[in-house]
Enzyme design. Structure first.
Site, short mmCIF file in Angstrom:
data_model
loop_
_atom_site.label_atom_id
_atom_site.label_comp_id
_atom_site.label_asym_id
_atom_site.label_seq_id
_atom_site.Cartn_x
_atom_site.Cartn_y
_atom_site.Cartn_z
N HIS A 191 0.84 -1.21 0.00
CA HIS A 191 0.00 0.00 0.00
C HIS A 191 0.86 1.25 0.00
O HIS A 191 1.90 1.31 0.67
CB HIS A 191 -1.03 -0.01 1.14
CG HIS A 191 -0.50 0.18 2.52
ND1 HIS A 191 -0.31 1.43 3.08
CD2 HIS A 191 -0.17 -0.71 3.49
CE1 HIS A 191 0.12 1.30 4.33
NE2 HIS A 191 0.21 0.01 4.60
N ASP A 221 5.80 1.95 7.02
CA ASP A 221 4.40 1.60 6.77
C ASP A 221 3.80 2.53 5.72
O ASP A 221 3.28 3.58 6.05
CB ASP A 221 3.63 1.71 8.09
CG ASP A 221 2.21 1.21 7.99
OD1 ASP A 221 1.88 0.53 7.01
OD2 ASP A 221 1.44 1.49 8.93
N GLU A 252 -5.27 2.06 2.14
CA GLU A 252 -5.23 0.91 3.05
C GLU A 252 -5.47 1.34 4.48
O GLU A 252 -6.19 0.67 5.24
CB GLU A 252 -3.88 0.19 2.92
CG GLU A 252 -3.77 -1.11 3.72
CD GLU A 252 -3.26 -0.95 5.15
OE1 GLU A 252 -3.30 -1.93 5.91
OE2 GLU A 252 -2.83 0.17 5.50
N GLU A 253 -4.85 2.46 4.88
CA GLU A 253 -4.93 2.90 6.26
C GLU A 253 -6.34 3.30 6.69
O GLU A 253 -6.63 3.38 7.88
CB GLU A 253 -3.97 4.08 6.49
CG GLU A 253 -2.50 3.78 6.23
CD GLU A 253 -1.87 2.89 7.29
OE1 GLU A 253 -2.61 2.36 8.16
OE2 GLU A 253 -0.65 2.72 7.24
N ASP A 307 3.58 -5.59 3.64
CA ASP A 307 3.16 -4.43 4.43
C ASP A 307 4.08 -4.32 5.64
O ASP A 307 3.89 -4.98 6.65
CB ASP A 307 1.70 -4.59 4.87
CG ASP A 307 1.14 -3.32 5.49
OD1 ASP A 307 1.93 -2.39 5.76
OD2 ASP A 307 -0.09 -3.25 5.71
N HIS A 361 2.25 5.42 11.92
CA HIS A 361 1.03 6.22 12.01
C HIS A 361 1.26 7.58 12.67
O HIS A 361 0.38 8.12 13.33
CB HIS A 361 -0.09 5.47 12.73
CG HIS A 361 -0.48 4.20 12.06
ND1 HIS A 361 -1.19 3.19 12.70
CD2 HIS A 361 -0.27 3.75 10.79
CE1 HIS A 361 -1.39 2.19 11.86
NE2 HIS A 361 -0.84 2.51 10.70
#
Length: 378
Positions: free
Chosen positions: A186, A205, A239-240, A267, A346
């Site tokens: 992603h 990520d 994706e997130e 991922d 994140h």
């Protein structure tokens, strides 16, 4: 403040538990127009309507879900039956092309991956609705178009969505027809404190998976590789925010009757906790046992690392779940056993400079991805 009429509020309250009847097309349109998102939280319950703020709260709490707002179809069976539909497990022959694969593995470049990742992390964020998220997907598209420019049998396409960022698909034609081999990552990133505007470099990520696949494709093309059966490389948007891009693509392939030999997701591949054993972790749920067994053999054959089964990652934890939900055979590599993985994602701290990030580690995942593609399409 968003205006929501009383009728729709009543519907939202009703649908916060379980639906007794399928959602109508009109209801879907009306609720989405008011800013609600339709979330599939579990294989045992019907989807529920949530506001964007409520959706973000779930994400902050680490609760995985499918955001099915764009893919829910009232005319289709939405009973989750396909989640247990893989009665026949995929089977593959043992890896047998090491004489061809190993020389190509030796050309994989961490310098290339580092350079590409530096560009990706320079975007403020790659959130699926943001301007910089769209710019990042355009950069990926342009980079892939340049890499594949010499090959008339390879096409690079944009899979557009209702939001700004598009997904990118590279299709490599086979010498003959046959089921697709698909690898995915992603392209988006997120800052959970401020998704649209917050800084989210997303180095690990999933910048690592993204550049792993770019480098795998580059190395294969440089080696003059031509698969016997077709191969696709996918970079997913959103994706997130609930596996948005991969759901749309997997659903479209299922509706078109596209045959897929196997799907594998990368991922996060760049980190392992200092002091722990360095492994290639394999996800233990929403995967096909035959694909996972084949990946184990690939690791044994082509990587210097050992494989280890991870603990179950839970419902809708990454894009492989979108393909599994459609009944396709799937597997997923992960950077470390859960708990020994990167805890700085994140947010602003997902950078290559953190202790524990290793290009040598990420390289091993690229090796397995390249071998997966070559062995299944030979």
């Amino acid at each position: 403040m968003m205006f929501i009429n009383s009728g729709l509020l009543a519907v939202a309250a009703l649908l916060s538990s379980v639906w007794a009847v399928p959602i109508s097309t009109q209801e879907l349109s009306d609720m989405a127009a008011q800013g609600y998102r339709l979330l599939d939280l579990s294989p045992d319950t019907e989807p529920v309507w949530k506001t964007e703020a409520e959706k973000l709260d779930l994400m902050r709490a680490g609760i995985h879900f499918f955001d099915v707002t764009e893919v829910y179809d009232p005319t289709e069976d939405n009973s989750h039956a396909t989640l247990s539909a893989l009665a026949e497990k995929a089977t593959f022959p043992s890896p047998s092309h090491s004489s061809a694969v190993t020389p190509i593995l030796n050309t994989l470049s961490t310098s290339n991956m580092n350079s590409w990742l530096s560009t990706l992390t320079a975007f403020n964020n790659r959130y699926y609705t943001s301007t910089t998220g769209k710019q990042a997907s355009q950069w990926i598209y342009d980079t892939l178009a340049s890499i594949t420019a010499s090959r008339s049998d390879i096409t690079v396409s944009k899979f557009t969505h209702s939001w700004a960022q598009f997904s990118v698909i590279v299709h490599v034609a086979g010498k003959s027809s046959g089921a697709l081999t698909v690898v995915g990552a992603h392209e988006d990133s997120i800052n959970l404190n401020s998704p649209s505007s917050g800084r989210a470099p997303g180095a690990d990520d999933d910048g690592t998976g993204t550049v792993n696949l770019i480098e795998v494709l580059r190395a294969l093309i440089a080696a003059g590789w031509q698969p016997a059966t077709p191969v696709e490389f996918h970079w997913y948007s959103g994706e997130e925010a609930g596996l948005l891009g991969s759901q749309a693509i997997a659903q479209s392939y299922k509706r078109a009757g596209t045959s897929v030999k196997a799907f594998m997701e990368l991922d996060m591949t760049g980190y392992f906790q200092p002091g722990t054993k360095e492994v290639i972790a394999l996800e233990a749920d929403y995967e096909d046992s035959g694909v996972t067994k084949f990946i184990q053999q690939l690791v044994d054959t082509y990587s210097k690392l050992d494989w280890a089964m991870d603990e179950p990652c839970g419902y809708a934890c990454s894009d492989h779940a979108s393909w599994y939900k459609q009944g396709y055979a799937t597997g997923m590599l992960y950077e470390a056993i859960t708990g020994e993985d990167n805890q700085r994602i994140h947010g602003t701290g997902d950078l290559t400079s953190v202790s524990g990030f290793s290009w040598a580690h990420s390289l091993e995942f690229a090796k397995v991805a390249l071998a997966f593609v070559y062995e299944l399409s030979a």
